[in-house]
Design an enzyme around this catalytic site. Structure first.
Site, PDB file in Angstrom:
ATOM      1  N   LYS A  83      -6.593   2.378   3.895  1.00 43.29           N
ATOM      2  CA  LYS A  83      -5.969   3.150   2.793  1.00 43.29           C
ATOM      3  C   LYS A  83      -6.185   2.437   1.470  1.00 43.29           C
ATOM      4  CE  LYS A  83      -2.212   0.197   2.188  1.00 43.29           C
ATOM      5  NZ  LYS A  83      -1.927  -0.655   1.046  1.00 43.29           N
ATOM      6  N   ASP A 139       4.157  -0.344   6.381  1.00 43.79           N
ATOM      7  CA  ASP A 139       3.097   0.671   6.226  1.00 43.79           C
ATOM      8  C   ASP A 139       2.798   1.442   7.510  1.00 43.79           C
ATOM      9  OD1 ASP A 139       2.654  -0.145   3.664  1.00 43.79           O
ATOM     10  OD2 ASP A 139       0.761  -1.190   4.067  1.00 43.79           O
TER      11      ASP A 139
END
Ligand code: C5P
Length: 305
Positions: free
Chosen positions: A23, A155
């Protein structure tokens, strides 16, 4: 995970591969430290085509095994031993939480840079948790997996959800966005990685929080230029105090035809968004020659999952 696997497939003792995307944080505002030691944040997460690949197969015994293979320019430097890997820890934790004596075996092809702000370890852990849940026929819901996963990393719930998302709280409250944008990016991993804990320790809470709304509007209306103009990362300042690489890359990207550029997450990777693939590849080649100590990656933001 690129597609929904069936229970028959995951329980057949055959190897199965799943994709674990990296990401980028296109926006990251960080507020004050909370009483639990974490910082309140608001971030836009966007998935990349750059990904690790995780192979897994259920075992007929109770072994939990992990092998890590570095591929695609990844050096093994700084990689934790298998038992300290987040894959091992979260799957072992799931075993203890459920009391199952079933085994599973993983082979991780590691491509995503580490200590880079690209979420590689969290993405791998999310994929492994899902794989074990399916292989062992545990039937945990997505919500239960996300709650469990957040204990292992802020996350990981984002990677369980996937796609483009706004995350809040310490990162574990995930709100998926209805769309994303495909665009070319060039990422530079300096020869040093940053410790997330150290960057947060150096962070000073701002007096006024930067609004996430302009970048979310630009994403939802499909305006790449608007997204690139609204890039923001509060942790860049703290990271500048850790290594001269951040300012060096800020200056260097300022000379390139990037639509926008910044550090991702708590670093140390720095990226730029480029108008098309041709320009991105040209820039990538140029950066490889001027930054021989760095890893330079040309990739794309994925519009969907
Ligand atoms: O949750 P994760 O393991 O990724 O966090 C690593 C470290 O980063 C935490 O121990 C904490 O020091 C810091 N952190 C923080 N606030 C957050 C996320 C991480 O202070 N929202």
């Amino acid at each position: 995970m690129s597609r929904q696997l069936t229970v028959q497939e995951t329980q057949a003792l055959e190897w199965i591969a799943v994709v674990c995307p990296a990401k980028l944080n296109l926006f990251l505002e960080v507020g004050a430290k909370r009483s639990d030691g974490y910082h309140e944040l608001e971030t836009v997460m966007a998935p990349l085509t750059l990904a690790d690949r995780l192979w897994f197969r259920r075992r007929s015994d109770s072994e939990l095994l992990l092998e890590v293979v570095c591929v695609g320019g990844q050096s093994g430097e700084g990689m934790p031993p298998a038992a300290e890997n987040l894959i091992y820890q979260i799957v072992d934790g799931l075993r203890r939480a459920t009391g199952t004596d079933q085994g599973i075996e993983f082979r991780l092809e590691k491509r995503i840079p580490i200590q880079a702000g690209m979420g590689g370890a969290s993405s791998d852990a999310a994929a492994a948790l899902r794989a074990a849940n399916l292989s062992w026929g545990l039937g945990w819901s997505d919500a239960r997996l996300a709650e469990f996963a957040s204990r292992y990393g802020s996350d990981i719930p984002y990677f369980l959800a996937g796609g483009w998302a706004v995350c809040r709280g310490r990162g574990e409250r995930v709100e998926r966005l209805s769309r994303g944008l495909a665009c070319p990016v060039v990422i530079v991993r300096p020869p040093v990685g940053f410790s997330t804990a150290e960057i947060y320790r150096r962070h000073q809470a701002p007096e006024q929080l930067h609004s996430i709304q302009p970048i979310v509007s630009a994403i939802l209306s499909g305006r790449t230029g608007g997204v690139a103009r609204e890039l923001f990362n509060r942790l860049e300042r703290a990271a500048c105090g850790v290594s001269p690489w951040v300012e060096r890359l800020q200056r260097l990207f300022g000379t390139l035809p990037a639509l926008g550029h910044q550090m991702t997450g708590s670093g140390s990777c720095y990226f730029g968004i480029f108008p098309n693939k041709l320009v991105a590849h040209r820039v990538g080649n140029k950066l490889k020659s001027v930054l021989p100590d760095c890893r330079v990656i040309v990739s794309d933001l994925l519009a969907g999952d």
